[in-house]
Design a protein around this motif. Structure first.
Motif, PDB file in Angstrom:
ATOM      1  N   VAL A   1      11.687   4.247  -0.848  1.00 29.27           N
ATOM      2  CA  VAL A   1      12.726   4.233  -1.883  1.00 29.27           C
ATOM      3  C   VAL A   1      12.655   2.899  -2.621  1.00 29.27           C
ATOM      4  N   ASP A   2      12.248   2.947  -3.890  1.00 33.02           N
ATOM      5  CA  ASP A   2      12.146   1.717  -4.698  1.00 33.02           C
ATOM      6  C   ASP A   2      12.181   2.128  -6.158  1.00 33.02           C
ATOM      7  N   ASP A   3      12.942   1.377  -6.970  1.00 32.18           N
ATOM      8  CA  ASP A   3      13.033   1.731  -8.388  1.00 32.18           C
ATOM      9  C   ASP A   3      11.833   1.263  -9.179  1.00 32.18           C
ATOM     10  N   ASN A   4      10.973   0.443  -8.563  1.00 35.62           N
ATOM     11  CA  ASN A   4       9.777  -0.065  -9.246  1.00 35.62           C
ATOM     12  C   ASN A   4       8.576   0.794  -8.871  1.00 35.62           C
ATOM     13  N   GLU A   5       7.981   1.437  -9.884  1.00 35.38           N
ATOM     14  CA  GLU A   5       6.859   2.347  -9.619  1.00 35.38           C
ATOM     15  C   GLU A   5       5.672   1.630  -9.015  1.00 35.38           C
ATOM     16  N   ASP A   6       5.398   0.403  -9.467  1.00 34.99           N
ATOM     17  CA  ASP A   6       4.265  -0.351  -8.918  1.00 34.99           C
ATOM     18  C   ASP A   6       4.492  -0.655  -7.435  1.00 34.99           C
ATOM     19  N   ASN A   7       5.740  -1.014  -7.092  1.00 36.17           N
ATOM     20  CA  ASN A   7       6.029  -1.291  -5.685  1.00 36.17           C
ATOM     21  C   ASN A   7       5.857  -0.042  -4.831  1.00 36.17           C
ATOM     22  N   ARG A   8       6.303   1.084  -5.353  1.00 39.63           N
ATOM     23  CA  ARG A   8       6.151   2.325  -4.604  1.00 39.63           C
ATOM     24  C   ARG A   8       4.671   2.641  -4.397  1.00 39.63           C
ATOM     25  N   TYR A   9       3.904   2.509  -5.474  1.00 45.99           N
ATOM     26  CA  TYR A   9       2.467   2.809  -5.397  1.00 45.99           C
ATOM     27  C   TYR A   9       1.769   1.897  -4.396  1.00 45.99           C
ATOM     28  N   THR A  10       2.064   0.598  -4.484  1.00 44.56           N
ATOM     29  CA  THR A  10       1.425  -0.361  -3.578  1.00 44.56           C
ATOM     30  C   THR A  10       1.765  -0.057  -2.126  1.00 44.56           C
ATOM     31  N   LEU A  11       3.033   0.236  -1.875  1.00 40.88           N
ATOM     32  CA  LEU A  11       3.466   0.503  -0.510  1.00 40.88           C
ATOM     33  C   LEU A  11       2.838   1.782   0.032  1.00 40.88           C
ATOM     34  N   ILE A  12       2.734   2.799  -0.814  1.00 43.59           N
ATOM     35  CA  ILE A  12       2.122   4.062  -0.378  1.00 43.59           C
ATOM     36  C   ILE A  12       0.652   3.850  -0.028  1.00 43.59           C
ATOM     37  N   ILE A  13      -0.056   3.101  -0.868  1.00 42.96           N
ATOM     38  CA  ILE A  13      -1.469   2.837  -0.589  1.00 42.96           C
ATOM     39  C   ILE A  13      -1.632   2.101   0.736  1.00 42.96           C
ATOM     40  N   CYS A  14      -0.799   1.077   0.957  1.00 47.49           N
ATOM     41  CA  CYS A  14      -0.879   0.318   2.210  1.00 47.49           C
ATOM     42  C   CYS A  14      -0.603   1.216   3.415  1.00 47.49           C
ATOM     43  N   LEU A  15       0.368   2.102   3.271  1.00 51.05           N
ATOM     44  CA  LEU A  15       0.702   2.999   4.379  1.00 51.05           C
ATOM     45  C   LEU A  15      -0.407   4.016   4.627  1.00 51.05           C
ATOM     46  N   GLN A  16      -0.989   4.522   3.573  1.00 48.36           N
ATOM     47  CA  GLN A  16      -2.065   5.500   3.735  1.00 48.36           C
ATOM     48  C   GLN A  16      -3.289   4.876   4.393  1.00 48.36           C
ATOM     49  N   ILE A  17      -3.548   3.619   4.074  1.00 51.70           N
ATOM     50  CA  ILE A  17      -4.658   2.921   4.717  1.00 51.70           C
ATOM     51  C   ILE A  17      -4.449   2.853   6.222  1.00 51.70           C
ATOM     52  N   GLU A  18      -3.179   2.739   6.641  1.00 46.20           N
ATOM     53  CA  GLU A  18      -2.860   2.670   8.069  1.00 46.20           C
ATOM     54  C   GLU A  18      -2.777   4.041   8.713  1.00 46.20           C
ATOM     55  N   GLY A  19      -3.001   5.104   7.933  1.00 46.78           N
ATOM     56  CA  GLY A  19      -3.034   6.444   8.508  1.00 46.78           C
ATOM     57  C   GLY A  19      -1.774   7.257   8.321  1.00 46.78           C
ATOM     58  N   TYR A  20      -0.804   6.761   7.539  1.00 52.73           N
ATOM     59  CA  TYR A  20       0.429   7.502   7.292  1.00 52.73           C
ATOM     60  C   TYR A  20       0.253   8.332   6.027  1.00 52.73           C
ATOM     61  N   ASP A  21       0.207   9.647   6.204  1.00 51.41           N
ATOM     62  CA  ASP A  21      -0.082  10.526   5.072  1.00 51.41           C
ATOM     63  C   ASP A  21       1.135  11.325   4.604  1.00 51.41           C
ATOM     64  N   ASN A  22       2.122  11.486   5.467  1.00 54.90           N
ATOM     65  CA  ASN A  22       3.290  12.323   5.155  1.00 54.90           C
ATOM     66  C   ASN A  22       4.383  11.426   4.555  1.00 54.90           C
ATOM     67  N   ILE A  23       4.235  11.108   3.245  1.00 55.44           N
ATOM     68  CA  ILE A  23       5.113  10.128   2.600  1.00 55.44           C
ATOM     69  C   ILE A  23       5.785  10.764   1.393  1.00 55.44           C
ATOM     70  N   ALA A  24       7.116  10.666   1.344  1.00 62.46           N
ATOM     71  CA  ALA A  24       7.880  11.084   0.171  1.00 62.46           C
ATOM     72  C   ALA A  24       8.428   9.836  -0.511  1.00 62.46           C
TER      73      ALA A  24
END
Length: 395
Positions: free
Chosen positions: A16-39
């Motif tokens: 949950v973040d109002d900044n699209e860049d922050n959301r994108y960056t966080l999702i990429i970091c999480l996916q690198i760690e193996g977390y794929d089920n992200i809303a």
């Protein structure tokens, strides 16, 4: 929830973040760690809507957002009692540390600073998910225990009679009883049954301690007494006396009693034709004789409780129940019931509750005492099992 659910590939995360860049960056970091089920949600309002519609294992929540900020999301989750089930990690800028402290006080479990450090992100997300997994396992274990204890409670309650026979010409006796364990299961017991010669056996007992161990000893005691009352016979083939039954029961209960459990017991055999009650009081509360002359305790000498000494001696005493008279048996959970001022109910209040029941039915006797105890306790938690049994000889 099983531990498999919170493995990286299956853990359900909400960013949950109002900044699209922050959301994108966080999702990429999480996916690198193996977390794929992200809303994702771009503000607190959207996040709350998603949390209402779906289940998540972890929320990564920005503090400062339009419409509904991170504080309001936390307050809403806390009000709904969901923070125990959905851990929240706050996302903050370095200059928002005071806000993070406030969020932690509101129930957030951890925080991440922007820009995101991949090593710190991995550690804090992993630790939060592991804590949730452990909490889920504890909750699941507690649910199983509650279900098993409820089954045990129902089983225990099925072991005492709950159908009370109406008086007949051959057996002009009214009988009623109630039992309320302080926990899911307890150590109180009562029973009554007719013998082959038409006499009526009845007893009330109180096992030492509470909980499952007391309940098991209660079941053993009940079964032992029933069996002995049916199987024992005098030398001439006559029915056993109360003392003979209690003596044999005591010897049996002392066997293999590694837990040093014991049970106080009032055991009686009533002859409905004459009103004679032969009884043994094995360390139990004296019952009350209710007649037109008032209420008086049956003060016979109390012998040892069952399960203490294998060679304890017991003697049969006698009481005549005249037509219209009643006898009330109980456990000390009644006299030792406490109110919020830590005052005990005691015998005086019990006798007061029994006065005026000389012409009442046995159910009315039981309920009169029960109502008096509840009114006295006034919402204080029940500290011990409560049991009462009343017999009346119908005129």
């Amino acid at each position: 929830m099983s531990s498999d659910v919170l493995e990286q590939g299956a853990a359900r995360l909400l960013v949950v973040d109002d900044n699209e860049d922050n959301r994108y960056t966080l999702i990429i970091c999480l996916q690198i760690e193996g977390y794929d089920n992200i809303a994702t949600a771009e503000d607190g309002e959207a996040a709350l809507a998603l949390l209402q519609a779906q289940e998540f294992d972890l929320v990564l929540l920005d503090v400062m957002m339009p419409k509904v900020d991170g504080y309001e999301v936390l307050k809403s989750l806390k009000a709904e009692g969901r923070l125990h089930n959905v851990p929240v990690i706050m996302i903050s800028a370095l200059n928002e540390i005071d806000s993070v402290v406030r969020c932690i006080e509101l129930g957030a479990v951890d925080y991440l600073s922007k820009p995101f450090d991949p090593v710190l992100l991995k550690a804090r997300v992993g630790a939060s998910l592991e804590k949730k997994r452990l909490r889920d396992e504890v909750r699941a274990h507690l649910r199983r225990m509650e279900e098993e204890l409820e089954s045990a409670r129902q089983l225990q309650m099925s072991m005492v009679p709950t159908v009370f026979p109406q008086p007949t010409a051959q057996r002009p006796i009214e009988i009623f009883a109630m039992m309320e364990p302080a926990r899911e299961v307890g150590g109180d017991l009562y029973d009554f049954f007719e013998m082959d010669d038409g006499t009526l056996c009845f007893f009330v007992g109180d096992v030492s301690g509470k909980g499952a161990a007391a309940a098991l000893f209660m079941a053993r005691t009940k079964n032992v007494i029933r069996l002995l009352a049916r199987l024992l016979h005098g030398a001439d083939g006559s029915a056993p006396t109360p003392a003979e039954i209690v003596t044999a029961a005591n010897r049996e209960l002392c066997q293999d009693n590694t837990g040093m459990m014991f049970v106080t017991l009032f055991f009686g055999i009533l002859d409905p034709r004459t009103g004679d009650i032969g009884f043994v009081n094995a360390g139990h509360c004296p019952p009350y004789h209710i007649s037109g002359n008032g209420v008086s305790p049956v003060r016979a000498q109390r012998a040892h409780a069952l399960g203490v000494r294998g060679n304890s001696a017991y003697e049969t005493r006698h009481l005549i129940l005249a037509p219209g008279d009643a006898i009330y048996l109980y456990t000390d959970g009644i006299t030792e019931a406490f109110n919020k001022s830590d005052e005990a109910f005691l015998e005086e209040r019990l006798e007061a509750a029994l006065h005026g029941t000389a012409s009442a039915g046995v159910e009315a006797i039981i309920m009169s005492v029960s109502d008096a105890v509840k009114a006295f306790a006034n919402g204080a938690p029940q500290s011990d099992d409560i049991t009462g049994l009343a017999l009346r000889r119908v005129p």
